[in-house]
Scaffold this motif. Sequence first.
Motif, PDB file in Angstrom:
ATOM      1  N   ILE A 322       0.636  -0.931  -0.729  1.00  0.00           N
ATOM      2  CA  ILE A 322       0.006  -0.493  -0.047  1.00  0.00           C
ATOM      3  C   ILE A 322       0.824   1.207  -0.223  1.00  0.00           C
ATOM      4  N   GLY A 323       0.880   1.879  -0.781  1.00  0.00           N
ATOM      5  CA  GLY A 323       1.094   3.033  -1.106  1.00  0.00           C
ATOM      6  C   GLY A 323       2.740   2.330  -1.565  1.00  0.00           C
ATOM      7  N   LEU A 324       2.574   3.608  -3.267  1.00  0.00           N
ATOM      8  CA  LEU A 324       3.874   3.116  -4.768  1.00  0.00           C
ATOM      9  C   LEU A 324       4.880   4.061  -4.240  1.00  0.00           C
ATOM     10  N   GLY A 328       7.600   1.880  -1.459  1.00  0.00           N
ATOM     11  CA  GLY A 328       6.483   0.713  -1.830  1.00  0.00           C
ATOM     12  C   GLY A 328       7.250   0.100  -2.996  1.00  0.00           C
ATOM     13  N   ILE A 345      -0.771  -1.142  -4.559  1.00  0.00           N
ATOM     14  CA  ILE A 345      -1.661  -0.068  -4.224  1.00  0.00           C
ATOM     15  C   ILE A 345      -1.805   1.179  -3.503  1.00  0.00           C
ATOM     16  N   THR A 347      -3.124   5.555  -4.229  1.00  0.00           N
ATOM     17  CA  THR A 347      -4.401   6.324  -4.166  1.00  0.00           C
ATOM     18  C   THR A 347      -4.315   7.761  -5.095  1.00  0.00           C
ATOM     19  N   GLN A 348      -3.285   8.193  -5.193  1.00  0.00           N
ATOM     20  CA  GLN A 348      -3.025   8.453  -6.470  1.00  0.00           C
ATOM     21  C   GLN A 348      -2.525   8.549  -8.314  1.00  0.00           C
ATOM     22  N   ALA A 397       3.229   0.869   2.956  1.00  0.00           N
ATOM     23  CA  ALA A 397       4.319   2.398   2.689  1.00  0.00           C
ATOM     24  C   ALA A 397       3.843   3.958   2.676  1.00  0.00           C
ATOM     25  N   ASN A 425       5.930  -0.374   7.420  1.00  0.00           N
ATOM     26  CA  ASN A 425       7.150   0.177   6.377  1.00  0.00           C
ATOM     27  C   ASN A 425       7.584   1.487   7.764  1.00  0.00           C
ATOM     28  N   SER A 427       9.307   3.279   9.731  1.00  0.00           N
ATOM     29  CA  SER A 427      10.886   4.174  10.441  1.00  0.00           C
ATOM     30  C   SER A 427      10.921   3.971  11.848  1.00  0.00           C
ATOM     31  N   PHE A 449      11.910  -1.932   6.095  1.00  0.00           N
ATOM     32  CA  PHE A 449      12.931  -1.948   5.194  1.00  0.00           C
ATOM     33  C   PHE A 449      14.080  -0.874   4.519  1.00  0.00           C
ATOM     34  N   ALA A 451      16.261   1.426   2.116  1.00  0.00           N
ATOM     35  CA  ALA A 451      15.967   2.448   0.579  1.00  0.00           C
ATOM     36  C   ALA A 451      17.601   1.946  -0.370  1.00  0.00           C
TER      37      ALA A 451
HETATM   38  P1  NAI Z   1       7.046   8.119  -0.402  1.00  0.00           P
HETATM   39  O1  NAI Z   1       6.420   9.840  -0.060  1.00  0.00           O
HETATM   40  O2  NAI Z   1       7.703   8.361  -1.096  1.00  0.00           O
HETATM   41  O3  NAI Z   1       5.809   7.607  -0.420  1.00  0.00           O
HETATM   42  C1  NAI Z   1       4.464   7.110   0.100  1.00  0.00           C
HETATM   43  C2  NAI Z   1       3.331   7.336  -1.016  1.00  0.00           C
HETATM   44  O4  NAI Z   1       2.066   6.684   0.178  1.00  0.00           O
HETATM   45  C3  NAI Z   1       2.870   8.265  -1.723  1.00  0.00           C
HETATM   46  O5  NAI Z   1       3.202   7.321  -3.447  1.00  0.00           O
HETATM   47  C4  NAI Z   1       1.368   8.288  -1.948  1.00  0.00           C
HETATM   48  O6  NAI Z   1       0.337   9.224  -2.607  1.00  0.00           O
HETATM   49  C5  NAI Z   1       1.037   6.828  -1.243  1.00  0.00           C
HETATM   50  N1  NAI Z   1      -0.345   7.144   0.275  1.00  0.00           N
HETATM   51  C6  NAI Z   1      -0.192   7.942   1.014  1.00  0.00           C
HETATM   52  N2  NAI Z   1      -1.526   7.552   1.391  1.00  0.00           N
HETATM   53  C7  NAI Z   1      -2.176   6.019   0.264  1.00  0.00           C
HETATM   54  C8  NAI Z   1      -3.431   5.354   1.135  1.00  0.00           C
HETATM   55  N3  NAI Z   1      -4.107   6.000   1.988  1.00  0.00           N
HETATM   56  N4  NAI Z   1      -3.477   4.425   0.462  1.00  0.00           N
HETATM   57  C9  NAI Z   1      -2.188   4.537  -0.890  1.00  0.00           C
HETATM   58  N5  NAI Z   1      -1.179   4.785  -0.593  1.00  0.00           N
HETATM   59  C10 NAI Z   1      -1.201   6.557  -0.634  1.00  0.00           C
HETATM   60  O7  NAI Z   1       7.515   7.358   0.594  1.00  0.00           O
HETATM   61  P2  NAI Z   1       8.325   7.221   1.126  1.00  0.00           P
HETATM   62  O8  NAI Z   1       9.309   7.698   1.458  1.00  0.00           O
HETATM   63  O9  NAI Z   1       7.888   5.779   0.592  1.00  0.00           O
HETATM   64  O10 NAI Z   1       8.125   6.419   2.493  1.00  0.00           O
HETATM   65  C11 NAI Z   1       6.851   5.217   3.008  1.00  0.00           C
HETATM   66  C12 NAI Z   1       6.734   4.914   4.360  1.00  0.00           C
HETATM   67  O11 NAI Z   1       8.210   4.209   4.113  1.00  0.00           O
HETATM   68  C13 NAI Z   1       6.962   5.679   5.267  1.00  0.00           C
HETATM   69  O12 NAI Z   1       5.860   5.546   6.932  1.00  0.00           O
HETATM   70  C14 NAI Z   1       8.166   5.955   5.873  1.00  0.00           C
HETATM   71  O13 NAI Z   1       8.625   6.456   6.894  1.00  0.00           O
HETATM   72  C15 NAI Z   1       8.966   4.471   5.434  1.00  0.00           C
HETATM   73  N6  NAI Z   1      10.484   4.276   5.241  1.00  0.00           N
HETATM   74  C16 NAI Z   1      11.054   4.963   4.408  1.00  0.00           C
HETATM   75  C17 NAI Z   1      12.198   4.910   4.595  1.00  0.00           C
HETATM   76  C18 NAI Z   1      13.247   6.161   3.309  1.00  0.00           C
HETATM   77  O14 NAI Z   1      14.101   5.346   2.877  1.00  0.00           O
HETATM   78  N7  NAI Z   1      12.440   6.813   2.006  1.00  0.00           N
HETATM   79  C19 NAI Z   1      13.110   4.189   4.871  1.00  0.00           C
HETATM   80  C20 NAI Z   1      12.533   3.008   5.042  1.00  0.00           C
HETATM   81  C21 NAI Z   1      11.212   3.081   5.950  1.00  0.00           C
END
Ligand code: NAI
Length: 739
Positions: A322-324, A328, A345, A347-348, A397, A425, A427, A449, A451
Amino acid sequence: RQVQRQIIQSTWSSLRTRTHRAVRRMGGGAKANATAHAQWAQSSGAVVRQAIVDTVKIALSDPKVKSVVICGQNGNFCGGADIKEFGGEMTGPPLIPMIHAIEAANKPMVAAIEGNALGGGLELALGCHYRIAHSKARLGLPEVTLGLLPAAGGSQRLPRLIGVPDALDLITTGRIVTAAEALRLGIVDQVTEHNTVDAAVKFALSVAGQPLDARRISTFPCPRPPDSDALFEEAMRKVRGSARGAMAPVACVQAVRAAATLPYERGMEREKELMATLFTSGQARALQYVFFAQRAVGRWSMPSGAGWDTSKPRPVNKAAVIGLGTMGRGITVALAQTGLSVVAIETQEKQLMEAKQAVTSMLERGAKRRGAAPALDRISYSRNIQAVADVDLVIEAVFEDMALKLEVFRQLSAFCKPGTLLCTNTSALDVDELARGTPNPELVVGMHFFAPAHVMKLLEVVYGKRSSPQAVATAMQLGKKMGKASVAVGNCRGFVGNRMLRLYVEQAFFLLEEGATPELVDGALEEFGFPMGVFRMSDLSGLDVGWRTRKAAGQAQPGEASGQSARIRNGSRYSPIGDLVCEQGRFGQKTGRGWYQYDKPGSRVARSDPWLHSFLEQYRARHGLVARSIDRQEVLERCLYALVNEGFRILEDGIAAGPEDIDVIYVFGYGWPGHRGGPMFYASTVGLPKVLERLEHYHQAHPDVPDLQPCGLLRRLVASGSPPVHRWREVIKKLHSQL
Ligand code: NAI
């Protein structure tokens, strides 16, 4: 007719010298040796070597035996040395004379390679006159990854067989190749899709009686490219750049250079000298510790006592992500490459389209590298969360926002079939709080995970108070299937990796306040062996990520306050430097400015930035701080011992089960140099009394930094005589039983 069949199987390898079929077809025969079979079947490296020596001797002295095929048992040729043998006194016949005797034999010796021929296993095969491999076999000399070099003639024979450039590549990286690549490189003579031993026996029969002079690799001249000096200099430059202080890759280049420039016997002497240096360096011990630590973390346990041996994972065939966004997408790729069906999955609409493209190209690139078909048809995309209805496991995610994640978990609980595992996922957010928001908290675990998620080897599996052992077992099993070093850890802010990292980054900020520069701090850490120092890393991942977290936690306050209170939060020292840099719109590489400057946004080459230096001077002047001279030693001690101290607290709190868990997390997720064995192992090599003394010193100098106060467990370990790292668990257990 009596047929000799001596089977040699061991932890070192699963080798047997199979002469019977060759013998039978060649009209030979010898006495059966059932006793030897029984004995060898449970034996270790020394016994295997003895058995090979004896069996080869018998085969060579029996006039009825015309050729010999050496093969493994249970589909595996030989995985190399038993690493446990390295620590103690070597017993039994040594490997080098054994391989020499095989090579010197006056009957064709043919290696039938199924499964793995790695390290000493491949060196043995290189001693044979011919090598026949199964198409699914894997071959390589991975000694360098354990801080060693192929020292049973591998570094001298391989360049003679396949040439210097390819041998350098394989030996300095430890890269394992497929049978097809081994054939292309000339390591093997034939690849078969059928029964390898049958093919090898057929081949052995066909070459029986033929001269062998041109088959003994040690007698080959090493093909030397005309520009070999430049080639070795370039190889050395490259290896020194990527080895980050590790000695083994450098020694591997030196050994191959010896093969190219010295006669075989002198090259072997050089190989031995280089190996002796590596053996006594401590780096090999550290890398071997990491190797065993990886295995140890697979035997996870929870404070309840449940663990890997008592909890059965559930099968997972279909998963949802969930969340790409950044994470994701990588997780989707990792799952699909593992063979799972994935529902992705988002949403955007725009994000979904971009994600689809990105995932497709990541899968295509990966498939091309592996020579396989991309797993594109395993993924279905959707904007509707109801598509999770038939999945066995979900990995969420979405943005790092508790309210959003709670809402997503509420929906998942409504739409998933009963028993679906819900993983987050996050952090750093509280897994227990998320679990409380669902009707089945026992099904909730963290799968943290790193990145890019399809590349990075680390996975923290976070169990909450209510997570069931089966849920943890399932997440651990899935991590293993994905090829991750999976570590089960307890729930706390930042879990293990990020919790420790906070202290390390904080010290780096304090050092800037006291007179250091990003260049000095990064230089010290990179010289220690990190691929990037704190500031270069922060520029790469984006300064705004931490800023957002600090703002959410109420630490970062807009505008620059002055006076003492500007640098205090909750009674402890706080450095607002990072927040102030962010306020200037300097988010790192993506904005072309951060702790360094870059030619343009997105560029990767960091250059010193005079703006940043004058900003630091003005900052110090405003806060009445006088810059002092700081050396690299202080940078290392402050950053690393603060991190190690938090590691001890994590052990004390029972968040990680043992030092191995922390070390695997740091080596595989945070760029800690493997040849230093992880932070806790490193502390044990520095000496716990010294770590304690330095922490006491720095805590006295900075009483407003409570995190520098040495942890009780560290004091206790020192008081109990600073036991070696593998005995810390006993002390921790005792400590917990007294609480
Ligand atoms: P991101 O901002 O790149 O992606 C988040 C995605 O989730 C967006 O595409 C958004 O449209 C989508 N989204 C939001 N609400 C949604 C919903 N209700 N249903 C489906 N999709 C939805 O964020 P990122 O960096 O991928 O981080 C995601 C998670 O992973 C966070 O909790 C972050 O703390 C964690 N994380 C991030 C790391 C990183 O290096 N970026 C490393 C490890 C964990």
